[in-house]
Enzyme design. Structure first.
Site, PDB file in Angstrom:
ATOM      1  N   ARG A   1       0.822  -1.217   0.000  1.00  0.00           N
ATOM      2  CA  ARG A   1       0.000   0.000   0.000  1.00  0.00           C
ATOM      3  C   ARG A   1       0.855   1.266   0.000  1.00  0.00           C
ATOM      4  O   ARG A   1       0.445   2.281  -0.560  1.00  0.00           O
ATOM      5  CB  ARG A   1      -0.960  -0.007   1.191  1.00  0.00           C
ATOM      6  CG  ARG A   1      -2.124  -0.935   0.926  1.00  0.00           C
ATOM      7  CD  ARG A   1      -3.105  -0.986   2.056  1.00  0.00           C
ATOM      8  NE  ARG A   1      -4.351  -1.587   1.599  1.00  0.00           N
ATOM      9  CZ  ARG A   1      -5.317  -2.033   2.403  1.00  0.00           C
ATOM     10  NH1 ARG A   1      -5.175  -1.933   3.700  1.00  0.00           N
ATOM     11  NH2 ARG A   1      -6.411  -2.561   1.901  1.00  0.00           N
TER      12      ARG A   1
ATOM     13  N   GLY B   1      -8.839  -8.763  -0.046  1.00  0.00           N
ATOM     14  CA  GLY B   1      -7.614  -8.639   0.746  1.00  0.00           C
ATOM     15  C   GLY B   1      -6.802  -9.922   0.807  1.00  0.00           C
ATOM     16  O   GLY B   1      -5.588  -9.906   0.583  1.00  0.00           O
TER      17      GLY B   1
ATOM     18  N   LYS C   1     -16.515 -17.810   2.578  1.00  0.00           N
ATOM     19  CA  LYS C   1     -17.981 -17.881   2.648  1.00  0.00           C
ATOM     20  C   LYS C   1     -18.691 -17.509   1.344  1.00  0.00           C
ATOM     21  O   LYS C   1     -18.352 -16.504   0.728  1.00  0.00           O
ATOM     22  CB  LYS C   1     -18.474 -16.912   3.710  1.00  0.00           C
ATOM     23  CG  LYS C   1     -18.198 -17.335   5.122  1.00  0.00           C
ATOM     24  CD  LYS C   1     -18.988 -16.410   6.007  1.00  0.00           C
ATOM     25  CE  LYS C   1     -18.476 -16.358   7.415  1.00  0.00           C
ATOM     26  NZ  LYS C   1     -18.815 -15.053   8.001  1.00  0.00           N
TER      27      LYS C   1
ATOM     28  N   GLY D   1     -12.079  -4.763   0.918  1.00  0.00           N
ATOM     29  CA  GLY D   1     -13.528  -4.564   0.996  1.00  0.00           C
ATOM     30  C   GLY D   1     -14.048  -3.526   0.013  1.00  0.00           C
ATOM     31  O   GLY D   1     -15.133  -3.685  -0.564  1.00  0.00           O
TER      32      GLY D   1
HETATM   33  P1  ADP Z   1     -10.809 -12.238   0.190  1.00  0.00           P
HETATM   34  O1  ADP Z   1     -10.277 -11.492   1.381  1.00  0.00           O
HETATM   35  O2  ADP Z   1      -9.816 -12.339  -0.908  1.00  0.00           O
HETATM   36  O3  ADP Z   1     -12.144 -11.735  -0.268  1.00  0.00           O
HETATM   37  P2  ADP Z   1     -11.979 -14.275   1.864  1.00  0.00           P
HETATM   38  O4  ADP Z   1     -11.828 -13.378   3.025  1.00  0.00           O
HETATM   39  O5  ADP Z   1     -13.338 -14.547   1.345  1.00  0.00           O
HETATM   40  O6  ADP Z   1     -11.052 -13.769   0.654  1.00  0.00           O
HETATM   41  O7  ADP Z   1     -11.392 -15.719   2.193  1.00  0.00           O
HETATM   42  C1  ADP Z   1     -10.083 -15.911   2.627  1.00  0.00           C
HETATM   43  C2  ADP Z   1      -9.998 -16.984   3.680  1.00  0.00           C
HETATM   44  O8  ADP Z   1     -10.631 -18.175   3.249  1.00  0.00           O
HETATM   45  C3  ADP Z   1      -8.574 -17.342   3.969  1.00  0.00           C
HETATM   46  O9  ADP Z   1      -8.263 -16.965   5.292  1.00  0.00           O
HETATM   47  C4  ADP Z   1      -8.497 -18.848   3.777  1.00  0.00           C
HETATM   48  O10 ADP Z   1      -7.751 -19.524   4.771  1.00  0.00           O
HETATM   49  C5  ADP Z   1      -9.961 -19.248   3.878  1.00  0.00           C
HETATM   50  N1  ADP Z   1     -10.206 -20.524   3.217  1.00  0.00           N
HETATM   51  C6  ADP Z   1      -9.937 -20.837   1.934  1.00  0.00           C
HETATM   52  N2  ADP Z   1     -10.212 -22.148   1.700  1.00  0.00           N
HETATM   53  C7  ADP Z   1     -10.676 -22.659   2.860  1.00  0.00           C
HETATM   54  C8  ADP Z   1     -11.108 -23.961   3.277  1.00  0.00           C
HETATM   55  N3  ADP Z   1     -11.132 -24.970   2.411  1.00  0.00           N
HETATM   56  N4  ADP Z   1     -11.508 -24.113   4.552  1.00  0.00           N
HETATM   57  C9  ADP Z   1     -11.482 -23.086   5.408  1.00  0.00           C
HETATM   58  N5  ADP Z   1     -11.069 -21.839   5.100  1.00  0.00           N
HETATM   59  C10 ADP Z   1     -10.672 -21.628   3.839  1.00  0.00           C
HETATM   60 MG    MG Z   2     -10.794 -11.581   3.473  1.00  0.00          MG
END
Ligand code: ADP
Ligand code: MG
Length: 427
Positions: free
Chosen positions: A57, A376, A220, A399
């Site tokens: 950043r 993120g 999620k 976000g």
């Molecule tokens: P972003 O920040 O890129 O939008 P998210 O916050 O939705 O992504 O998801 C990231 C998290 O999802 C990571 O901390 C990762 O460990 C978790 N994750 C990915 N695959 C799995 C899994 N199979 N089981 C549990 N957690 C998972």
């Molecule tokens: Mg995230």
């Protein structure tokens, strides 16, 4: 002639950077330019010996800062860092390490102003030398920042000639230095980072080159529903991974063992598969998995073939066959958007899926395709993979980038528009 608000691309389609000036539109020389940045970098270590662990950043802010300094502006920078709650938190959330690093990168003297809501900058600006700039301490040290307070905005406005927002990652928050402040300054606009972010993300919403593949993963489905709904029309193929995949697999009635599933999203997942397939588009789910016996303390790690996961096992990454399949889909695309890691990439044993996607994205960009990463954790996974430099754009927004793609209006952008949506532009 008077145009109506719905004419000439205004009204519903009023978005992106329309009505927003850029830093290049102003004569900066000798003017006091306040630049809001997102210097909210991760740090490790104890108070007094904090170490910046990822300076992405800070580096992303450099083009705007260098430009302002080269043009002879008197620069004041502000940023938030973390979520300080009380005065005791000051030593933990100080911008001091950022001030030091900025000074090194810009080769200038960065003067840290201890109190963000004070008149001190006024006098300092009067005597500022060309190789100096001011950095306000963490704006969240003032309680007014997160409350969008007029008082903090008024203080800063009293010494600001030109306001520039380049804090894309904070622009989804209606905070004082993001929203209230620019509304007080007639000469306001965005910096180069916001421009780059909005152009890259906006391109995904408006006519991306096809085929357009979205790789969705992360923890999620519920976090990503809005973005999927918003982009569904434009996307040709969905590649699903991460914990999100197990909700889709469970929705198909298949076994997921002990993997993370959102039971209240099963109906949505099922309906989404049907909607995508009914439009003749593709949604691909993993065909093999990296599983373990336990999420917190995985001792026995193995690869299981097939779309389902056996009883007692927890899925933590996509398997090698899925990696190869997703790679092929990515390389066949013209535009790819990636949001959400394919596995628990924070642990080396479960990072291969995310790294394989990152490598494929780099390969696509080398062939002339567009690869964009949002979120993120996805950005962190892209950095950790070593392929980040080869991608078209990795959003620093977290976000904010997801909200932008969901179609939300970001307060930080709205406050910059000097042509109002409701006001009919006169000719
Ligand atoms: P972003 O920040 O890129 O939008 P998210 O916050 O939705 O992504 O998801 C990231 C998290 O999802 C990571 O901390 C990762 O460990 C978790 N994750 C990915 N695959 C799995 C899994 N199979 N089981 C549990 N957690 C998972
Ligand atoms: Mg995230």
């Amino acid at each position: 002639m008077i145009q109506t608000a719905s004419g000439a691309g205004f009204g519903k389609t009023f978005s992106g950077l329309q009505g927003i000036k850029s830093i290049e539109d102003f004569d900066l020389k000798g003017n006091r330019v306040f630049i809001r940045l997102d210097l909210n970098v991760p740090m490790s270590g104890e108070a007094g010996a904090l170490v910046i662990t990822d300076e992405t950043r800070i580096r992303a802010a450099l083009p705007t800062l260098r430009y302002a300094l080269e043009k002879g502006a008197k620069v004041v920078i502000a940023s938030h860092l973390g979520r300080p709650e009380s005065d005791e938190d000051r030593s933990k959330f100080t911008l001091e390490p950022v001030a030091l690093r900025l000074g090194e990168l810009l080769n200038c003297e960065v003067i840290l102003v201890e109190e963000p809501n004070s008149d001190a900058p006024k006098a300092l600006l009067a005597g500022l030398k060309p190789n100096q700039l001011l950095l306000l301490e963490n704006v969240r040290f003032d309680k007014g920042e997160t409350k969008n307070a007029a008082e903090l905005a008024n203080t800063i406005a009293s010494y600001t000639d030109i306001y520039i927002n380049d804090a894309f990652g904070a622009s989804h928050r209606a905070h004082s230095t993001i929203d209230a402040l620019p509304r007080l300054i007639a000469k306001r606009g965005c910096g180069f980072l916001i421009k780059k972010e909005v152009e890259a993300l906006g391109g995904l919403l408006a006519g991306p080159a096809k085929p357009f593949v979205a790789i969705m993963g992360g923890s999620k489905v519920s976090d990503k529903i809005k973005i999927i709904e918003k982009m569904i029309e434009g996307i040709d193929t969905f590649l699903i991974g991460g914990a999100m995949a197990y909700t889709f697999i469970a929705a198909k009635g298949l076994g997921v063992g002990k993997s993370r599933v959102e039971k209240d999203r099963l109906a949505f997942a099922k309906e989404l598969i049907e909607r995508i397939e009914a439009r003749g588009k593709k949604i691909l789910l993993p065909v093999d998995h990296v599983v373990a016996d336990d999420f917190l303390a995985p001792s026995k790690i193995e690869i299981v073939l097939g779309d389902s996961i056996p009883e007692g096992k927890v899925g933590l990454d996509i398997g090698p066959k899925t990696r190869a399949m997703y790679r092929e889909e990515i390389l066949r695309a013209k535009t790819v958007f990636w949001n959400g890691p394919m596995g628990v990439f924070e642990r080396q044993e479960f990072a291969n899926g995310s790294f394989a996607v990152a490598e494929a994205l780099a390969g696509l960009t080398e062939k002339g395709g567009v690869s964009i990463v949002g979120g993120g954790d996805s950005a962190a996974a892209a950095e950790a993979s070593g392929f980040a430099a080869k991608m078209t754009h990795i959003s620093t927004g977290g976000g904010a980038s997801l909200e932008y793609l969901e179609g939300a209006k970001l307060p930080g952008l709205e406050a910059l528009r000097t042509v109002r949506e409701s006001a009919a532009p006169s000719l």
